[in-house]
Every structure is written in C-alpha cells, then in structure tokens.
Scaffold this active site. Structure first.
Site, PDB file in Angstrom:
ATOM      1  CB  CYS A   1      46.612 -18.547  19.154  1.00 52.86           C
ATOM      2  SG  CYS A   1      46.361 -17.905  20.800  1.00 52.86           S
TER       3      CYS A   1
ATOM      4  CG  HIS B   1      42.500 -18.015  17.350  1.00 49.48           C
ATOM      5  ND1 HIS B   1      42.417 -19.118  18.164  1.00 49.48           N
ATOM      6  CD2 HIS B   1      43.069 -17.027  18.121  1.00 49.48           C
ATOM      7  CE1 HIS B   1      42.894 -18.822  19.363  1.00 49.48           C
ATOM      8  NE2 HIS B   1      43.289 -17.557  19.360  1.00 49.48           N
TER       9      HIS B   1
ATOM     10  CG  ASN C   1      42.010 -17.789  23.016  1.00 53.68           C
ATOM     11  OD1 ASN C   1      42.472 -18.789  22.464  1.00 53.68           O
ATOM     12  ND2 ASN C   1      42.561 -16.602  22.903  1.00 53.68           N
TER      13      ASN C   1
HETATM   14  O1  UT7 Z   1      44.559 -15.710  21.144  1.00 55.30           O
HETATM   15  C1  UT7 Z   1      45.025 -14.406  21.313  1.00 55.30           C
HETATM   16  C2  UT7 Z   1      44.680 -14.015  22.707  1.00 55.30           C
HETATM   17  N1  UT7 Z   1      44.194 -12.745  22.964  1.00 55.30           N
HETATM   18  C3  UT7 Z   1      43.109 -12.146  22.414  1.00 55.30           C
HETATM   19  O2  UT7 Z   1      42.510 -12.562  21.490  1.00 55.30           O
HETATM   20  C4  UT7 Z   1      42.685 -10.893  23.094  1.00 55.30           C
HETATM   21  C5  UT7 Z   1      42.187  -9.848  22.142  1.00 55.30           C
HETATM   22  N2  UT7 Z   1      41.572  -8.780  22.905  1.00 55.30           N
HETATM   23  C6  UT7 Z   1      40.308  -8.886  23.359  1.00 55.30           C
HETATM   24  O3  UT7 Z   1      39.643  -9.867  23.112  1.00 55.30           O
HETATM   25  C7  UT7 Z   1      39.733  -7.715  24.122  1.00 55.30           C
HETATM   26  O4  UT7 Z   1      40.651  -6.640  24.080  1.00 55.30           O
HETATM   27  C8  UT7 Z   1      39.409  -8.085  25.598  1.00 55.30           C
HETATM   28  C9  UT7 Z   1      38.213  -9.022  25.654  1.00 55.30           C
HETATM   29  C10 UT7 Z   1      40.616  -8.733  26.270  1.00 55.30           C
HETATM   30  C11 UT7 Z   1      39.058  -6.829  26.378  1.00 55.30           C
HETATM   31  O5  UT7 Z   1      37.951  -6.186  25.752  1.00 55.30           O
HETATM   32  P1  UT7 Z   1      37.980  -4.627  25.477  1.00 55.30           P
HETATM   33  O6  UT7 Z   1      36.693  -4.269  24.883  1.00 55.30           O
HETATM   34  O7  UT7 Z   1      39.245  -4.351  24.696  1.00 55.30           O
HETATM   35  O8  UT7 Z   1      38.034  -4.045  26.939  1.00 55.30           O
HETATM   36  P2  UT7 Z   1      39.185  -3.150  27.626  1.00 55.30           P
HETATM   37  O9  UT7 Z   1      40.421  -3.957  27.843  1.00 55.30           O
HETATM   38  O10 UT7 Z   1      39.319  -1.867  26.860  1.00 55.30           O
HETATM   39  O11 UT7 Z   1      38.525  -2.853  29.009  1.00 55.30           O
HETATM   40  C12 UT7 Z   1      37.360  -2.068  29.106  1.00 55.30           C
HETATM   41  C13 UT7 Z   1      36.939  -2.018  30.568  1.00 55.30           C
HETATM   42  C14 UT7 Z   1      38.067  -1.662  31.523  1.00 55.30           C
HETATM   43  O12 UT7 Z   1      37.539  -0.852  32.542  1.00 55.30           O
HETATM   44  P3  UT7 Z   1      37.779   0.740  32.527  1.00 55.30           P
HETATM   45  O13 UT7 Z   1      39.261   0.911  32.557  1.00 55.30           O
HETATM   46  O14 UT7 Z   1      37.167   1.225  31.234  1.00 55.30           O
HETATM   47  O15 UT7 Z   1      37.082   1.197  33.745  1.00 55.30           O
HETATM   48  C15 UT7 Z   1      38.468  -2.985  32.099  1.00 55.30           C
HETATM   49  O16 UT7 Z   1      39.014  -2.858  33.382  1.00 55.30           O
HETATM   50  O17 UT7 Z   1      36.471  -3.319  30.964  1.00 55.30           O
HETATM   51  C16 UT7 Z   1      37.151  -3.694  32.174  1.00 55.30           C
HETATM   52  N3  UT7 Z   1      37.268  -5.141  32.190  1.00 55.30           N
HETATM   53  C17 UT7 Z   1      36.324  -5.932  32.710  1.00 55.30           C
HETATM   54  N4  UT7 Z   1      35.161  -5.661  33.297  1.00 55.30           N
HETATM   55  C18 UT7 Z   1      34.423  -6.724  33.722  1.00 55.30           C
HETATM   56  C19 UT7 Z   1      38.282  -5.900  31.695  1.00 55.30           C
HETATM   57  N5  UT7 Z   1      38.007  -7.197  31.908  1.00 55.30           N
HETATM   58  C20 UT7 Z   1      36.812  -7.243  32.541  1.00 55.30           C
HETATM   59  C21 UT7 Z   1      35.990  -8.291  33.007  1.00 55.30           C
HETATM   60  N6  UT7 Z   1      34.809  -7.991  33.588  1.00 55.30           N
HETATM   61  N7  UT7 Z   1      36.351  -9.585  32.882  1.00 55.30           N
END
Ligand code: UT7
Length: 330
Positions: A117, A257, A287
C-alpha cells in the site's frame, strides 16, 4: 539543472476506477457477511472491480492520461515512469514498461516499485529525488492495483476489504517554492507474514499444490495489521510534519491511506486533526492499496477540497511492513 530542495511540485493528478460496482449487499450473497458488519467495522459500502481480462496497465494508463492532461504535459516529455503495484500485469517485465508503451512515452524509462500500500508513496519520494538530482525533469508516479485478481472470494475476512483502481501524479520543478516539502519512508521486514500473497514467486513457485492450498491470494492478520497501522501512521505523520517544519494544525487536509475508517479516525484523533480536515472515500472504493492515496488526492483536488497554497499531508502503511508520509504545499 538541480532543483532547489523545496521545488518539486505535483503539476497534475488523475485517477481511474472500473465501472463495475460490487456492493456490500452483493457480498452478502457470496460469503457469510452483512452490510452492517462491513460498514461498522470498516466504513466500506462498495468497491470497483475490473473485468477479468482488463490488466493493471490499462487502469494505470487511463489514470496517467488524466494526470498528464491535468498537468498540461505530453507523454513525450516524461523522463521517468514509476508504478507502485503488487498486482502488475506480470511478475516481469514491469507494468511501468507496458504503461510507457500504451502512453507512447518513448523518452522515459520505466519501472515498478513493490511496497504494497506504500508503493505509490515510495514512488513519490524516488521521483522527487530524481527531479532534485537532475536525473529526470518530468516524472509520472502511478499507484495501481487489481486486488480483485488476488482476493480469495470465499474468505470473508479479506474479500470485503479490497477494490481495483489507479491514481497518478506528474512531478516537475516549477521554479517557485512549495511542492513536496518532505517525505519519509520506512519498512520493517520482520513483519512480512502479517500481510502477504505466499506463493507465485521464487519462495514458493506456482504448482497444483499451491493453487489447491489457496496460496495465490491475500493472507492477512487483520488485527495485527490494524495495531501496527495506527502506530505507524501517527509516527510517520509527526515525523514528516517536523521534517517539513510544519504542525498538524497547519494542515488544510490530511489524505490517509483508505483501508479502514476506524484506522483513519484513530490516526486523525491521535494527531489532533478534526475529521472535517480528513479526506475519506473508502466508502466508495474500499482499500485499493497503492492506488488509494493518489485516487483520494485526485478526488480531493477535483472536488475543490484542495486549493492552491493548501498544505496537505499524506500517510500510508501496508504489507512488508511498509509505511510512509509526505507533506505537500499545493
Ligand atoms: O492496506 C493494509 C491492508 N489491511 C488493513 O488495513 C487491515 C487492517 N485491519 C482491519 O481493518 C480489521 O482488523 C478488519 C476489518 C480486517 C477486521 O476487523 P476486526 O474488528 O479486527 O475484526 P476481527 O478480525 O477481530 O473479527 C471479529 C469477528 C470474527 O468473528 P469471531 O471470531 O469473533 O466469532 C470474524 O470471524 O468478525 C468476524 N468477521 C466477519 N463477520 C462478518 C470477519 N470478517 C467478517 C465479515 N463479515 N466480512
């Protein structure tokens, strides 16, 4: 002629996004997700997806044509073309060379920068340095990604986040103070596994096994990237502002970003920049990695959010781990 330290300007900007819109509702029909989850956790509502047979060089050259037009510069005047991308047309040769051919920029030399990125921002510093050093007079810096081609469309953790786009700027000395006042770029290779496409290179050459194991797609530790992102964006913003002799309150606009609205809000809060002074368009595009900042910059300029004389800071982070910042007086 060697340009004075503070005299490399962004003469023009351009961007291009594919016309096909993939909404959160469309994704609800593809994986176990919801519009509500995606909007509250990321701020993304829709993203653009390129046709399967449209390569990154097409997106990049469309953005480049608009930037050249905006700058009033012809392709033949370009000396250097830099393309930040992790989704180029091929592993080699560079997408920069394909863009050179499409534009007819026969007097330039072209290459790609791989910094995820932060690729466009790395390119911005390299291009600025070339103009300052006198090894190039006019430089085109493009960020382009076709992330839809390397996303696992069955993985809800990643497929809701990314989109396809291109953005470009033209750099040249203008014989007056201002322009790119400071840049800072960083990397930390101990964090490569936070965000990667594991196979397809020399480490893990393509095979039936790598395809079966879904190793030609984005793998990401979302939570870890999130934490590093907020820290890195704040640190590099402060560092580059200080290098430019400016303060956060001097900014007319912060262009971060566009990865996650919560990361953007946390960064702005830590810097003391009100959200009215922060440009956000990730709701429309998701993104787009290396294309994210030049796309946002172009939209900000064309919508009147950036006026002549405005001080603008850009900050980014990405796989590698890489992070970077720039302060520009328009
Ligand atoms: O350019 C650089 C690229 N990367 C980034 O910028 C990513 C940076 N990270 C993020 O933006 C966030 O960490 C995410 C958006 C990827 C994830 O958000 P989060 O608040 O950190 O969620 P999490 O990974 O802790 O997941 C929470 C829950 C999980 O379920 P359980 O284990 O608590 O039951 C996931 O399985 O949300 C679930 N989950 C979803 N649920 C519905 C993960 N993705 C999804 C989804 N829809 N698309």
């Amino acid at each position: 002629m060697i340009a004075p330290a503070h005299d490399v300007h962004i003469l023009g900007t351009g961007s291009y996004t594919p016309s096909h819109v993939l909404t959160n509702q469309d994704l609800e029909a593809m994986v176990d997700t919801s519009d509500e989850w995606i909007v509250t956790r990321t701020g993304i509502r829709e993203r653009r997806i390129a046709d399967p047979d449209t390569p990154s060089s097409f997106l990049a050259s469309e953005a480049a044509k608009r930037a050249l037009d905006d700058a009033g510069v012809s392709a033949k005047e370009l000396d250097q073309i830099i393309v930040g991308t992790v989704t180029g047309d091929r592993i080699f040769p560079s997408t920069g060379c394909s863009v050179q051919d499409i534009l007819g920029a026969s007097n330039a030399y072209a290459f790609d920068v791989s910094a995820a990125c932060a690729g466009w921002m790395y390119g911005l510093q390299i291009g600025r340095d070339a103009v300052r050093a006198g090894t190039a007079k006019t430089v085109l810096v493009i960020g382009v990604e076709s992330l839809s081609k390397i996303v696992n469309w069955t993985d809800r953790n990643t497929c809701v986040l990314f989109g396809d786009a291109a953005g470009a700027v033209v750099l040249r000395s203008r014989g007056e103070p201002g322009g790119i006042l400071a840049t800072r770029v960083h990397s930390d290779g101990s964090l490569v596994h936070l965000l990667e496409m594991p196979a397809g290179g020399s480490l893990m050459p393509p095979s039936h096994l790598t395809v079966e194991r879904q190793l030609h797609v984005i793998h990401m530790s979302g939570n870890d990237v999130f934490k590093h992102a907020v820290r890195a964006m704040q640190a590099v913003a402060l560092e580059v502002l200080e290098a430019a002799g400016k303060k956060a309150e001097d900014l007319a606009l912060l262009v971060p970003h566009q990865a996650n609205l919560r990361i953007i809000e946390a960064t702005a809060h830590r810097l003391g920049v009100p959200m009215e002074k922060v440009f956000v368009n990730l709701d429309k595009y998701g993104n787009t990695s290396s294309a994210s900042i030049p796309l946002a910059l172009d939209e900000a300029r064309r919508s009147g959010r950036i006026q002549k004389g405005d001080l603008v800071a850009m900050v980014t982070f990405g796989g590698g781990f890489t992070w970077a910042g720039a302060v520009v007086q328009f």
